[in-house]
Enzyme design. Sequence first.
Site, PDB file in Angstrom:
ATOM      1  N   LYS A  27       0.867  -1.197   0.000  1.00  0.00           N
ATOM      2  CA  LYS A  27       0.000   0.000   0.000  1.00  0.00           C
ATOM      3  C   LYS A  27       0.897   1.238   0.000  1.00  0.00           C
ATOM      4  O   LYS A  27       1.874   1.292   0.758  1.00  0.00           O
ATOM      5  CB  LYS A  27      -0.902  -0.020   1.242  1.00  0.00           C
ATOM      6  CG  LYS A  27      -1.909   1.120   1.284  1.00  0.00           C
ATOM      7  CD  LYS A  27      -2.813   1.043   2.519  1.00  0.00           C
ATOM      8  CE  LYS A  27      -3.891   2.115   2.496  1.00  0.00           C
ATOM      9  NZ  LYS A  27      -4.801   2.050   3.660  1.00  0.00           N
ATOM     10  N   SER A  48      -9.908   2.418   2.451  1.00  0.00           N
ATOM     11  CA  SER A  48      -8.944   3.126   1.646  1.00  0.00           C
ATOM     12  C   SER A  48      -7.955   2.225   0.906  1.00  0.00           C
ATOM     13  O   SER A  48      -7.376   2.657  -0.080  1.00  0.00           O
ATOM     14  CB  SER A  48      -8.152   4.088   2.536  1.00  0.00           C
ATOM     15  OG  SER A  48      -7.346   3.373   3.460  1.00  0.00           O
ATOM     16  N   SER A  79     -10.407   0.100   6.671  1.00  0.00           N
ATOM     17  CA  SER A  79      -9.758   0.125   5.349  1.00  0.00           C
ATOM     18  C   SER A  79      -9.105  -1.157   4.894  1.00  0.00           C
ATOM     19  O   SER A  79      -8.611  -1.216   3.766  1.00  0.00           O
ATOM     20  CB  SER A  79      -8.712   1.227   5.312  1.00  0.00           C
ATOM     21  OG  SER A  79      -9.339   2.447   5.092  1.00  0.00           O
TER      22      SER A  79
END
Length: 484
Positions: free
Chosen positions: A78, A157, A181
């Site tokens: 990420k 997210s 998320s």
Amino acid sequence: MSNALDLTLADALSALEKKELSSVELTEAYIAQMDATRDLNAYITETPDIALDMAKASDARRAAGDVGLMEGVPVGIKDLFCTEGTRTTAGSHILENFVPTYESTVTTKLFSQGAVMLGKTNLDEFAMGSSNQTSYYGDCASPWKAADGKARTPGGSSGGSASAVAAKSALATTGTDTGGSIRQPAAFCGITGIKPTYGRCSRWGVVAFASSLDQPGCFGRTVEDNAIMLQAMAGYDPKDSTSIDRAVPDYRAQITGDIKGKKIGIPKEYRVDGMPQEIEKLWQQGMDWLRDAGAEIVDISLPLTDKALPTYYIIAPAEASSNLARYDGVRYGLRVEGADLDDMYAKTRGQGFGEEVKRRIMIGTYVLSAGYYDAYYNKARRVRKMILNEFLDVYNQVDAILTPTTPSAAFTLDDAPTDPVTMYLNDVFTVPASLAGLPGLSLPAGLSSEGLPLGLQVLGKPFEEGEVLNVASVLEAAAGFQRL
Ligand code: GLN
């Protein structure tokens, strides 16, 4: 090696071990799949050259008998984890050209145990969002399509991380979960994602959103894959003052599939108004699967559940406003020149941050301001403590909790909610455990009437990630979910 992409992480490790394939071959297959699925926009930065170098080094280590927990496995990171020498954007324009000179603890651990980095995955700006649409680098789509053919959000997210695992452009990925998320994107993309207990994985080198809530975790195809990757990521880090000095058990060994006599709590407050019938049915199905495996289903009550979202949307923006004060055009990233210092700050932050980030900064600054601090921020902190106590009370009666992960399947990118509060409601089932710092996992358990994945969430006691994984493994076996 046409089926290399279908291997789970556990399968890939044993194929590598048996020399049925090399890390270079596996990595080449994933690089080709990154090419083939680029339209999903799961990656902000692809690093195929780094990946191949890392894969070669991994093959050499393996040949020398030096084999780490993630040896030779290609993963996506990420783009919130700082990676030394590789641009780290946090999904924001303000960090567009930020190349860290240091490596986050979690990525250091993964790479030192043999993981290969394919690239940096897309996310909502500074991890603020539930659909990956606040990213400066464009929307990311889920590889799942309903009958209408319209592109679906991968959730957020960590949307790029979830999309990549579902689309097989990464074998596993890292994520972070502040209010859901990891769990919500895992549910939307039909994969498995775990957020461990707050403090289990180091936050050092992870771009901060809301420090008392942020927690790294991971995505994979299966519960076992989550166990392996989490094992490699977890552990005490003196560089993170909220990291917990507690031994990390062998998570894989804790997946026995035996849940006889375990008590699983079903919180009645999660039966929210307007929850679609199919989610209710899936939840019931989950209870039946656990009961069939010998667990006892126990009705529980968590009366403060409906206070979790408002509490979260005070605490998270408050911490964000303070964390994001560092982006001033001087020390990091973007700088837009102005007539004087104040003008430079205003222009840099005005142009560098997107709308959602600005909204959070304004809310956060407001709730922390003199006169409102007690009314909002301090009250929210007290409610947060009560929410934790409520969970801890319930955990005197039950070993784990089962809920749906989200109140709906993935929405289309075109019809995503435009008002922020509707978007915030996506987190209704994930935020309470975040406030309480508890471990939680989402696994794919069925399909919606439109043929999109639906997730079930398992929550556990503090530091009982092994229990969570074990309960989830029983659901996984019963669900027999067909991956893409
Ligand atoms: N969707 C939530 C938010 O926008 C949670 C995000 C997250 O967990 N990073 O804050």
